[in-house]
Motif scaffolding. Structure first.
Motif, short mmCIF file in Angstrom:
data_model
loop_
_atom_site.label_atom_id
_atom_site.label_comp_id
_atom_site.label_asym_id
_atom_site.label_seq_id
_atom_site.Cartn_x
_atom_site.Cartn_y
_atom_site.Cartn_z
N GLY A 166 48.55 54.45 103.33
CA GLY A 166 48.45 54.64 101.89
C GLY A 166 47.45 53.69 101.27
O GLY A 166 46.98 52.75 101.91
N PRO A 167 47.11 53.94 100.01
CA PRO A 167 46.18 53.06 99.30
C PRO A 167 46.77 51.67 99.13
O PRO A 167 47.98 51.52 98.93
CB PRO A 167 45.99 53.76 97.96
N ARG A 168 45.94 50.67 99.22
CA ARG A 168 46.44 49.29 99.07
C ARG A 168 46.68 48.95 97.60
O ARG A 168 47.51 48.10 97.29
CB ARG A 168 45.46 48.30 99.70
N GLN A 169 45.99 49.60 96.69
CA GLN A 169 46.19 49.40 95.25
C GLN A 169 47.20 50.45 94.77
O GLN A 169 46.92 51.64 94.86
CB GLN A 169 44.87 49.57 94.51
N GLN A 170 48.35 50.00 94.31
CA GLN A 170 49.39 50.92 93.84
C GLN A 170 49.99 50.37 92.56
O GLN A 170 50.16 49.16 92.41
CB GLN A 170 50.48 51.10 94.90
N ASN A 171 50.30 51.28 91.64
CA ASN A 171 50.94 50.91 90.38
C ASN A 171 52.41 51.28 90.46
O ASN A 171 52.74 52.40 90.84
CB ASN A 171 50.28 51.66 89.21
N PRO A 172 53.31 50.36 90.09
CA PRO A 172 54.73 50.65 90.23
C PRO A 172 55.17 51.82 89.34
O PRO A 172 54.63 52.02 88.25
CB PRO A 172 55.41 49.35 89.80
N SER A 173 56.13 52.57 89.86
CA SER A 173 56.75 53.60 89.04
C SER A 173 57.63 52.90 88.02
O SER A 173 58.02 51.74 88.20
CB SER A 173 57.59 54.53 89.91
N MET A 174 57.93 53.59 86.95
CA MET A 174 58.85 53.03 85.97
C MET A 174 59.74 54.14 85.47
O MET A 174 59.37 55.31 85.47
CB MET A 174 58.10 52.37 84.83
N GLY A 175 60.95 53.76 85.10
CA GLY A 175 61.89 54.76 84.62
C GLY A 175 63.23 54.14 84.29
O GLY A 175 63.35 52.92 84.18
N CYS A 176 64.22 55.01 84.17
CA CYS A 176 65.58 54.58 83.84
C CYS A 176 66.28 54.02 85.07
O CYS A 176 66.07 54.51 86.18
CB CYS A 176 66.39 55.78 83.33
N SER A 177 67.12 53.04 84.85
CA SER A 177 67.85 52.44 85.97
C SER A 177 68.77 53.48 86.59
O SER A 177 69.29 54.38 85.90
CB SER A 177 68.68 51.26 85.49
N ILE A 178 68.96 53.38 87.91
CA ILE A 178 69.93 54.25 88.58
C ILE A 178 71.31 53.84 88.09
O ILE A 178 71.62 52.65 87.95
CB ILE A 178 69.78 54.15 90.10
N LYS A 179 72.14 54.81 87.86
CA LYS A 179 73.50 54.58 87.33
C LYS A 179 74.45 54.42 88.52
O LYS A 179 74.95 55.38 89.07
CB LYS A 179 73.95 55.72 86.42
N TRP A 180 74.64 53.16 88.91
CA TRP A 180 75.51 52.85 90.05
C TRP A 180 76.97 52.93 89.64
O TRP A 180 77.31 52.64 88.50
CB TRP A 180 75.19 51.46 90.60
N ASN A 181 77.82 53.31 90.60
CA ASN A 181 79.26 53.35 90.27
C ASN A 181 79.87 51.98 90.42
O ASN A 181 79.26 51.06 90.87
CB ASN A 181 80.00 54.39 91.12
#
Length: 181
Positions: A166-181
């Motif tokens: 994969g590419p060495r330059q990567q931008n992190p994904s962002m989103g809502c936290s996983i809803k853990w039980n």
């Protein structure tokens, strides 16, 4: 809560798993690790970040699957806590969004925990050997804005399919936290 994913841990080996889709059909990760790699996407129905990218993600995954890259979607949220993420709602959301890949229920959340999934969406791009090569975002567009986007995930998975890396330059994904039980 908005979260960013950690940087890609290049070479990390994908833990195998078997999960079912909302209809009860089983899918095993290792059986989908094809010659051109595998994308495992942690998704859910209620997250505004997933909702904003759902149709673009359908287009990109259709392209990848046509090029021989396999895709599995995993829903690790506690759907007893968030009813809109229940298996029947997953099926409806996937159909509305045009998703052609298996969208799987991680009811005990073991897969999300094994992968260290942080948010939805959270993308893990593996080469044919099951080594992690991408952990980043779908693209650089703002939520809901597909004009002028750079398809980061699509380009990364194509590179992985061609070179195994994969590419060495990567931008992190962002989103809502996983809803853990």
């Amino acid at each position: 809560m908005l979260l960013d994913t950690p940087l890609c841990d290049f070479g990390w080996q994908a833990p195998d798993f078997t999960l079912q889709d909302p209809d009860g059909q089983s899918f095993t990760m290792s059986e989908h690790l094809g010659q051109h790699g595998l994308l495992v996407a942690f998704l859910c129905n209620h997250c505004p970040y997933v909702q904003a990218i759902a149709e673009r993600f359908a287009q990109d995954t259709d392209t990848l699957m046509a090029e021989g890259v396999n895709v599995l979607g995993v829903m690790s949220n506690d759907y007893h806590l968030v009813a809109s993420d229940s298996p029947p709602e997953m099926k409806r959301f996937a159909q509305r969004s045009g998703w052609q890949f298996p969208y799987l229920v991680d009811e005990d959340q073991s897969v999300g925990k094994a992968y260290g999934a942080v948010c939805t969406p959270d993308f893990f791009g593996f080469n044919k050997d099951g080594a992690l090569q991408y952990r980043g975002r779908l693209d650089d567009a703002r939520m809901g804005d597909a004009a002028g986007r750079t398809p980061e995930l699509l380009n990364a998975m194509r590179q992985i399919a061609q070179t195994g890396e994969g590419p060495r330059q990567q931008n992190p994904s962002m989103g809502c936290s996983i809803k853990w039980n």
